[in-house]
Write an enzyme that holds these catalytic residues in place. Structure first.
Site, PDB file in Angstrom:
ATOM      1  N   TRP A 393       0.823  -1.227   0.000  1.00  0.00           N
ATOM      2  CA  TRP A 393       0.000   0.000   0.000  1.00  0.00           C
ATOM      3  C   TRP A 393       0.851   1.269   0.000  1.00  0.00           C
ATOM      4  CZ3 TRP A 393      -4.517  -0.998   4.028  1.00  0.00           C
ATOM      5  CH2 TRP A 393      -5.333  -2.051   3.537  1.00  0.00           C
ATOM      6  N   LYS A 394       2.090   1.173   0.356  1.00  0.00           N
ATOM      7  CA  LYS A 394       2.996   2.320   0.477  1.00  0.00           C
ATOM      8  C   LYS A 394       2.419   3.338   1.480  1.00  0.00           C
ATOM      9  CE  LYS A 394       4.636   1.478  -4.148  1.00  0.00           C
ATOM     10  NZ  LYS A 394       5.324   1.968  -5.304  1.00  0.00           N
ATOM     11  N   GLY A 557       5.479   2.010 -10.653  1.00  0.00           N
ATOM     12  CA  GLY A 557       4.611   3.191 -10.643  1.00  0.00           C
ATOM     13  C   GLY A 557       4.696   4.012 -11.910  1.00  0.00           C
ATOM     14  N   SER A 597       4.235  -2.048 -12.084  1.00  0.00           N
ATOM     15  CA  SER A 597       3.096  -1.780 -12.969  1.00  0.00           C
ATOM     16  C   SER A 597       2.348  -3.046 -13.385  1.00  0.00           C
ATOM     17  CB  SER A 597       3.550  -0.990 -14.203  1.00  0.00           C
ATOM     18  OG  SER A 597       4.102   0.242 -13.797  1.00  0.00           O
ATOM     19  N   GLY A 618       1.838  -2.592  -6.319  1.00  0.00           N
ATOM     20  CA  GLY A 618       1.747  -1.296  -5.653  1.00  0.00           C
ATOM     21  C   GLY A 618       0.394  -0.665  -5.924  1.00  0.00           C
ATOM     22  N   GLY A 619       0.365   0.212  -6.929  1.00  0.00           N
ATOM     23  CA  GLY A 619      -0.847   0.991  -7.240  1.00  0.00           C
ATOM     24  C   GLY A 619      -2.112   0.143  -7.312  1.00  0.00           C
TER      25      GLY A 619
HETATM   26  C1  PEP Z   1       5.899  -1.547  -5.826  1.00  0.00           C
HETATM   27  O1  PEP Z   1       6.115  -0.426  -5.430  1.00  0.00           O
HETATM   28  O2  PEP Z   1       6.254  -2.538  -5.172  1.00  0.00           O
HETATM   29  C2  PEP Z   1       5.199  -1.697  -7.109  1.00  0.00           C
HETATM   30  C3  PEP Z   1       5.305  -2.824  -7.750  1.00  0.00           C
HETATM   31  O3  PEP Z   1       4.502  -0.631  -7.560  1.00  0.00           O
HETATM   32  P1  PEP Z   1       3.550  -0.565  -8.855  1.00  0.00           P
HETATM   33  O4  PEP Z   1       2.808  -1.868  -8.928  1.00  0.00           O
HETATM   34  O5  PEP Z   1       2.660   0.593  -8.599  1.00  0.00           O
HETATM   35  O6  PEP Z   1       4.444  -0.369 -10.006  1.00  0.00           O
END
Ligand code: PEP
Length: 635
Positions: A393-394, A557, A597, A618-619
């Site tokens: 979730w960051k 991201g 991503s 992440g997102g």
């Molecule tokens: C992450 O920060 O671990 C990540 C994979 O981010 P995202 O999926 O948003 O690229």
């Protein structure tokens, strides 16, 4: 230049350098005494008085042949690529300096790099070494671009076999005679033809220039070689060092020759003429002596003393002093049979077959195993390995929003059970509350970080023990954002990993390269160093509690996903690296996630790759439906 182009160029260069080194080492092993003579020429340039057969020269020859051959073999098979290319470079730097000196100082006419098999002038050798030096520099620049044909576990087999083969070959050729004769005085050549018909095919420099003198100093090579029938020459390249152990056999042979009207001469170097009396004293020799140039005597038979049989002016057999023919002086010895026995040696073709076929077999078996294991074992292991989709979730969602998201996800996944492990990693303040709303049989809980200290006066930090006490079982460590924005080094991460494992947390350890590193083709090296820097002190048991997450920083991201092929290539490399450090079993059992991503639309393709065991999201983990869409990619 693309990585593939680089790899093709490196492979071609490695093949050329390997072929040169293999040929050079093998040629020396076929005629080690020839190389000792060459090395002795260098030694005497510096005023060192050594016998050609001295132990030091034999050891130097053996070491040089083994070094060249091993480097060639290792380049060819891609064994210990970093060490091999670096050693080849150092070796070529030394050799180029040496040949630059031989080119300028001219201590010997030909440097002897390929023994007698291929004679090059000092200028040609220098040019060859400059090219090889450039090639070795290219290979050392990116050693991992070379293909590796054997796994680390089997590399020692190839090296041990080749080294043992070469050592045995040298022991044999030192004791007997070279298995392949590269000198002008090869068995079968007509000295008569060379002497009287210099235009003929049989004319070689040493043969055509041969001068033999009798005790009065008269040149007798013409009359001797024009004579029909057999003549023995006992060659003494270095009278003082000549082995006396064979003297009874020599004297018997001389008696036999006297009885049957066969010529028999001792042949000694002009410079050593005064030593004839010494030899007669030591051995009771009754035969006459001829003299010739010492370099020619050394080339005639690679033994001290050596024996050569000439018939109708043609060389029909040679013997080393360790292998002289026995004749019964009462009977007529069949010289033809003796010659045939002397020439009954293993052919070069057979020798090469003994050397190459086992190595080839090893490579073929390895390739079949690789193919088989890649297709079948990978499938099997992939099935067995734990598959995980983990959310990161960051620094998003306040406490209420976070609990709501966890609750929604919990409902979705309890209604439609996932086919993989699911973990959500939340900010510290969410952990205890989220732990209260999720079914831990379906969703695992993790933190996004923990402190590198166990406890104490570290204001604002949260320890691994505290994380564990909230009900969490996982912790993300080494995320690129923590490395980049909070200066987390490999050392700091090592501490964190140790503390997390000590507190029974499963570690999700992130690794990955930045864009510039990928563009420079350094991604493998970067990832390997990240693993080495923080995880290589762990035991295999500890490592079993680590999940790896490959996250190319340029894909996090940014919406720019690595292709499934790029992800698979790196995951396979990571697994191979882990196998090298923790063993094949640990590598096969290790879950490696892809992060960067990842979305419901690309998850299925990424997860279909043999070495991709899930994702770190992440997102897309911030919306229950999107996260579930990714989890469903395993269905
Ligand atoms: C992450 O920060 O671990 C990540 C994979 O981010 P995202 O999926 O948003 O690229």
């Amino acid at each position: 230049m693309t990585k593939r182009q680089h790899s093709i160029i490196s492979t071609c260069i490695a093949l050329a350098v390997a072929a040169t080194l293999l040929f050079s080492g093998f040629a020396k092993a076929l005629d080690p005494m020839g190389m000792c003579i060459k090395l002795n020429a260098y030694a005497s340039y510096f005023g060192l008085q050594l016998a050609d057969s001295s132990l030091i020269l034999q050891l130097a020859t053996a070491a040089l042949a083994l070094l060249e051959f091993t480097l060639g073999l290792n380049l060819l098979l891609g064994i210990r690529r970093r060490l091999t290319t670096a050693t080849t470079l150092v070796f070529m730097v030394c050799m180029t300096c040496l040949t630059l000196w031989t080119f300028i100082a001219d201590p010997v006419a030909d440097c002897g790099c390929f023994g007698e098999a291929l004679k090059l002038t000092n200028g040609q050798t220098l040019a060859k070494n400059i090219v090889l030096l450039a090639a070795a520099s290219w290979l050392a620049w990116k050693p991992l671009a070379l293909p590796r044909l054997l796994t680390e576990r089997n590399q020692w087999i190839a090296n041990t076999y080749a080294a043992a083969f070469l050592a045995a070959l040298m022991a044999y050729t030192f004791h007997r005679l070279p298995l392949v004769d590269f000198t002008d005085f090869k068995t079968g050549r007509s000295m008569r033809e060379a002497l009287f018909n210099p235009e003929s095919e049989e004319s070689y420099t040493d043969l055509a220039n041969l001068i033999l003198c009798d005790a009065e100093g008269e040149m007798v090579q013409d009359s001797l070689l024009l004579e029909d029938g057999y003549t023995f020459l006992l060659t003494l390249p270095d009278e003082a060092e000549a082995d006396e152990g064979c003297i009874d056999q020599v004297n018997d042979l001389f008696d036999y020759c006297t009885d049957h009207g066969i010529g028999f001469f001792g042949l000694i170097a002009q410079e050593e003429e005064e030593n004839i009396a010494d030899w007669i004293d030591r051995t009771g020799a009754e035969y006459s002596f001829l003299t010739s140039e010492s370099t020619q005597i050394k080339a005639m038979v690679r033994s001290n003393p050596g024996l050569m049989l000439i018939k109708d002016g043609r060389i029909v057999a040679k013997w080393s002093h360790n292998d002289l023919p026995s004749v019964d002086t009462r009977h007529t010895a069949d010289l033809e049979a003796l010659s045939a026995a002397a020439n009954d040696r293993m052919s070069l073709r057979k020798l090469l077959a003994w050397l190459c076929l086992p190595l080839l077999l090893l490579v073929v078996i390895q390739s079949i195993i690789n193919l088989f294991s890649r297709h079948n074992l990978n499938k099997k292991h992939k099935k067995m390995r734990k598959k995980i989709v983990a959310g990161n979730w960051k620094m998003n969602k306040n406490l209420q929003e976070g609990v709501a998201l966890a609750t929604e996800l919990n409902e979705l996944l309890n209604a439609d059970k996932p086919n993989c492990g699911v973990v959500i990693c939340t900010p510290f303040i969410h952990l205890a509350s989220v732990a209260g709303v999720i079914n831990k049989d379906v969703i695992g809980l993790g933190a996004e970080n923990c402190a590198d200290k166990a406890s104490g006066a570290y204001t604002g930090e949260v320890s691994a023990e505290m994380v564990k006490s909230t009900g969490a079982d996982y912790v993300i460590l080494g995320h690129s954002e923590r490395r980049a924005y909070y200066g987390e080094t490999a050392e700091i991460l090592k501490e964190k990993v140790n503390l997390a494992l000590a507190n029974n947390l499963e570690v999700i350890f992130c690794i990955g390269e930045v864009l510039e590193e990928r563009e420079a083709g350094k991604q493998n090296e970067v990832v390997r160093q990240q693993l080495e820097g923080s995880l290589y002190d762990l035991t295999a048991e500890q490592f079993a509690h680590v999940v790896l997450a490959y996250e190319p920083v340029w894909a996090i991201g940014t919406g720019k996903t690595a292709t499934a092929e790029q992800a698979e290539e790196m995951h396979a490399f990571i697994r191979q690296t882990i196998a090298g450090k923790f063993g094949a079993e640990a590598a096969e059992n290790c879950t490696i996630l892809y992060g960067g991503s990842c979305k419901p639309s690309n998850a299925k393709e990424l997860f279909s790759k043999p070495d991709v065991d899930g994702g770190l999201i992440g997102g897309a983990s911030l919306k229950a439906a999107d996260f579930k869409g990714i989890i469903d990619a395993w269905k």
